[in-house]
Design a protein around this motif. Sequence first.
Motif, PDB file in Angstrom:
ATOM      1  N   THR A   1     119.944 -60.284   3.209  1.00 15.13           N
ATOM      2  CA  THR A   1     118.685 -60.807   3.733  1.00 15.13           C
ATOM      3  C   THR A   1     118.969 -61.633   4.973  1.00 15.13           C
ATOM      4  OG1 THR A   1     117.895 -60.965   1.452  1.00 15.13           O
ATOM      5  CG2 THR A   1     116.585 -62.070   3.121  1.00 15.13           C
ATOM      6  N   THR A   2     118.330 -61.290   6.079  1.00 11.93           N
ATOM      7  CA  THR A   2     118.563 -62.022   7.325  1.00 11.93           C
ATOM      8  C   THR A   2     118.001 -63.441   7.224  1.00 11.93           C
ATOM      9  OG1 THR A   2     116.469 -61.375   8.340  1.00 11.93           O
ATOM     10  CG2 THR A   2     118.361 -59.875   8.653  1.00 11.93           C
ATOM     11  N   PRO A   3     118.525 -64.352   8.049  1.00 11.86           N
ATOM     12  CA  PRO A   3     118.002 -65.713   8.037  1.00 11.86           C
ATOM     13  C   PRO A   3     116.494 -65.756   8.346  1.00 11.86           C
ATOM     14  CG  PRO A   3     120.015 -65.628   9.315  1.00 11.86           C
ATOM     15  CD  PRO A   3     119.654 -64.227   8.976  1.00 11.86           C
ATOM     16  N   ALA A   4     116.039 -64.937   9.306  1.00 11.79           N
ATOM     17  CA  ALA A   4     114.611 -64.912   9.644  1.00 11.79           C
ATOM     18  C   ALA A   4     113.775 -64.439   8.453  1.00 11.79           C
ATOM     19  CB  ALA A   4     114.372 -64.021  10.853  1.00 11.79           C
ATOM     20  N   LYS A   5     114.282 -63.468   7.713  1.00 19.41           N
ATOM     21  CA  LYS A   5     113.574 -62.962   6.530  1.00 19.41           C
ATOM     22  C   LYS A   5     113.530 -64.042   5.440  1.00 19.41           C
ATOM     23  CE  LYS A   5     111.880 -59.138   4.850  1.00 19.41           C
ATOM     24  NZ  LYS A   5     110.660 -58.581   5.395  1.00 19.41           N
ATOM     25  N   LYS A   6     114.636 -64.755   5.266  1.00 24.40           N
ATOM     26  CA  LYS A   6     114.651 -65.850   4.290  1.00 24.40           C
ATOM     27  C   LYS A   6     113.615 -66.905   4.655  1.00 24.40           C
ATOM     28  CE  LYS A   6     119.472 -65.262   3.032  1.00 24.40           C
ATOM     29  NZ  LYS A   6     120.833 -65.752   3.158  1.00 24.40           N
ATOM     30  N   LEU A   7     113.491 -67.189   5.945  1.00 20.66           N
ATOM     31  CA  LEU A   7     112.507 -68.169   6.401  1.00 20.66           C
ATOM     32  C   LEU A   7     111.089 -67.657   6.169  1.00 20.66           C
ATOM     33  CD1 LEU A   7     112.140 -70.916   7.808  1.00 20.66           C
ATOM     34  CD2 LEU A   7     112.124 -69.680   9.977  1.00 20.66           C
ATOM     35  N   SER A   8     110.831 -66.396   6.510  1.00 22.15           N
ATOM     36  CA  SER A   8     109.486 -65.845   6.327  1.00 22.15           C
ATOM     37  C   SER A   8     109.097 -65.748   4.853  1.00 22.15           C
ATOM     38  CB  SER A   8     109.353 -64.479   7.002  1.00 22.15           C
ATOM     39  OG  SER A   8     110.078 -63.491   6.303  1.00 22.15           O
ATOM     40  N   GLN A   9     110.082 -65.590   3.992  1.00 27.63           N
ATOM     41  CA  GLN A   9     109.826 -65.527   2.547  1.00 27.63           C
ATOM     42  C   GLN A   9     109.829 -66.911   1.898  1.00 27.63           C
ATOM     43  OE1 GLN A   9     112.890 -62.875   1.113  1.00 27.63           O
ATOM     44  NE2 GLN A   9     111.764 -61.057   1.763  1.00 27.63           N
ATOM     45  N   LYS A  10     109.988 -67.951   2.737  1.00 25.62           N
ATOM     46  CA  LYS A  10     109.998 -69.344   2.287  1.00 25.62           C
ATOM     47  C   LYS A  10     111.120 -69.632   1.292  1.00 25.62           C
ATOM     48  CE  LYS A  10     105.266 -69.901   3.492  1.00 25.62           C
ATOM     49  NZ  LYS A  10     104.004 -70.482   3.310  1.00 25.62           N
ATOM     50  N   LEU A  11     112.238 -68.937   1.484  1.00 22.59           N
ATOM     51  CA  LEU A  11     113.418 -69.193   0.658  1.00 22.59           C
ATOM     52  C   LEU A  11     114.238 -70.343   1.242  1.00 22.59           C
ATOM     53  CD1 LEU A  11     114.523 -65.488   0.077  1.00 22.59           C
ATOM     54  CD2 LEU A  11     113.268 -66.992  -1.497  1.00 22.59           C
ATOM     55  N   VAL A  12     114.033 -70.618   2.536  1.00 18.76           N
ATOM     56  CA  VAL A  12     114.707 -71.716   3.234  1.00 18.76           C
ATOM     57  C   VAL A  12     113.681 -72.436   4.104  1.00 18.76           C
ATOM     58  CG1 VAL A  12     116.964 -70.573   3.245  1.00 18.76           C
ATOM     59  CG2 VAL A  12     115.420 -70.265   5.189  1.00 18.76           C
ATOM     60  N   ASP A  13     114.050 -73.649   4.544  1.00 18.82           N
ATOM     61  CA  ASP A  13     113.167 -74.421   5.416  1.00 18.82           C
ATOM     62  C   ASP A  13     113.443 -74.168   6.892  1.00 18.82           C
ATOM     63  OD1 ASP A  13     111.890 -76.003   3.271  1.00 18.82           O
ATOM     64  OD2 ASP A  13     113.920 -76.776   2.995  1.00 18.82           O
ATOM     65  N   LEU A  14     114.692 -73.870   7.223  1.00 19.66           N
ATOM     66  CA  LEU A  14     115.131 -73.663   8.601  1.00 19.66           C
ATOM     67  C   LEU A  14     116.080 -72.477   8.644  1.00 19.66           C
ATOM     68  CD1 LEU A  14     116.100 -77.383   9.176  1.00 19.66           C
ATOM     69  CD2 LEU A  14     114.054 -76.297  10.106  1.00 19.66           C
ATOM     70  N   ALA A  15     116.155 -71.839   9.821  1.00 17.26           N
ATOM     71  CA  ALA A  15     117.077 -70.718   9.964  1.00 17.26           C
ATOM     72  C   ALA A  15     117.614 -70.668  11.377  1.00 17.26           C
ATOM     73  CB  ALA A  15     116.381 -69.404   9.639  1.00 17.26           C
ATOM     74  N   ILE A  16     118.874 -70.312  11.498  1.00 20.93           N
ATOM     75  CA  ILE A  16     119.466 -69.999  12.785  1.00 20.93           C
ATOM     76  C   ILE A  16     119.523 -68.474  12.838  1.00 20.93           C
ATOM     77  CG2 ILE A  16     121.536 -70.139  14.199  1.00 20.93           C
ATOM     78  CD1 ILE A  16     122.177 -72.787  12.825  1.00 20.93           C
ATOM     79  N   ALA A  17     118.872 -67.934  13.859  1.00 19.19           N
ATOM     80  CA  ALA A  17     118.772 -66.479  13.946  1.00 19.19           C
ATOM     81  C   ALA A  17     118.735 -66.048  15.404  1.00 19.19           C
ATOM     82  CB  ALA A  17     117.502 -66.007  13.241  1.00 19.19           C
ATOM     83  N   PRO A  18     119.103 -64.798  15.680  1.00 17.57           N
ATOM     84  CA  PRO A  18     119.027 -64.308  17.051  1.00 17.57           C
ATOM     85  C   PRO A  18     117.569 -64.254  17.521  1.00 17.57           C
ATOM     86  CG  PRO A  18     119.700 -62.554  15.553  1.00 17.57           C
ATOM     87  CD  PRO A  18     119.620 -63.812  14.755  1.00 17.57           C
ATOM     88  N   SER A  19     117.382 -64.357  18.825  1.00 14.77           N
ATOM     89  CA  SER A  19     116.028 -64.403  19.379  1.00 14.77           C
ATOM     90  C   SER A  19     115.206 -63.165  19.056  1.00 14.77           C
ATOM     91  CB  SER A  19     116.076 -64.621  20.896  1.00 14.77           C
ATOM     92  OG  SER A  19     116.823 -63.588  21.512  1.00 14.77           O
ATOM     93  N   GLU A  20     115.853 -62.013  18.936  1.00  9.94           N
ATOM     94  CA  GLU A  20     115.085 -60.803  18.623  1.00  9.94           C
ATOM     95  C   GLU A  20     114.441 -60.849  17.235  1.00  9.94           C
ATOM     96  OE1 GLU A  20     119.473 -59.718  17.960  1.00  9.94           O
ATOM     97  OE2 GLU A  20     118.354 -60.714  19.534  1.00  9.94           O
ATOM     98  N   SER A  21     114.839 -61.792  16.405  1.00  8.31           N
ATOM     99  CA  SER A  21     114.245 -61.933  15.081  1.00  8.31           C
ATOM    100  C   SER A  21     112.777 -62.367  15.149  1.00  8.31           C
ATOM    101  CB  SER A  21     115.020 -62.956  14.252  1.00  8.31           C
ATOM    102  OG  SER A  21     116.329 -62.514  14.029  1.00  8.31           O
ATOM    103  N   VAL A  22     112.368 -62.966  16.260  1.00  6.42           N
ATOM    104  CA  VAL A  22     110.998 -63.459  16.348  1.00  6.42           C
ATOM    105  C   VAL A  22     110.073 -62.494  17.074  1.00  6.42           C
ATOM    106  CG1 VAL A  22     111.688 -65.865  16.219  1.00  6.42           C
ATOM    107  CG2 VAL A  22     111.442 -64.780  18.445  1.00  6.42           C
ATOM    108  N   ILE A  23     110.602 -61.383  17.547  1.00  3.38           N
ATOM    109  CA  ILE A  23     109.781 -60.397  18.242  1.00  3.38           C
ATOM    110  C   ILE A  23     109.091 -59.514  17.222  1.00  3.38           C
ATOM    111  CG2 ILE A  23     109.800 -58.441  19.831  1.00  3.38           C
ATOM    112  CD1 ILE A  23     112.287 -59.750  21.120  1.00  3.38           C
ATOM    113  N   ILE A  24     107.802 -59.415  17.356  1.00  2.00           N
ATOM    114  CA  ILE A  24     107.010 -58.627  16.385  1.00  2.00           C
ATOM    115  C   ILE A  24     106.773 -57.235  16.937  1.00  2.00           C
ATOM    116  CG2 ILE A  24     104.824 -58.433  15.201  1.00  2.00           C
ATOM    117  CD1 ILE A  24     104.733 -61.470  15.169  1.00  2.00           C
TER     118      ILE A  24
END
Length: 69
Positions: free
Chosen positions: A46-69
Amino acid sequence: MKLTLALDWTPNSMHAGILVAEAKEYFEDNGLGLEIINPASDNYATTPAKKLSQKLVDLAIAPSESVII
């Protein structure tokens, strides 16, 4: 306050500031508990961005392309 942080990769020099602050207890000294989640804990399933979107974590360090929809 307790926070969880998902790293983007195995702890390395890019995370040095966070790791040093944790080792020197800067977070605790300021009333924060920080749990650092290593991506190897789930074998990078599970990518850090996915963990954040699933509310499994409060913060995530992820590559910038993780926020592109």
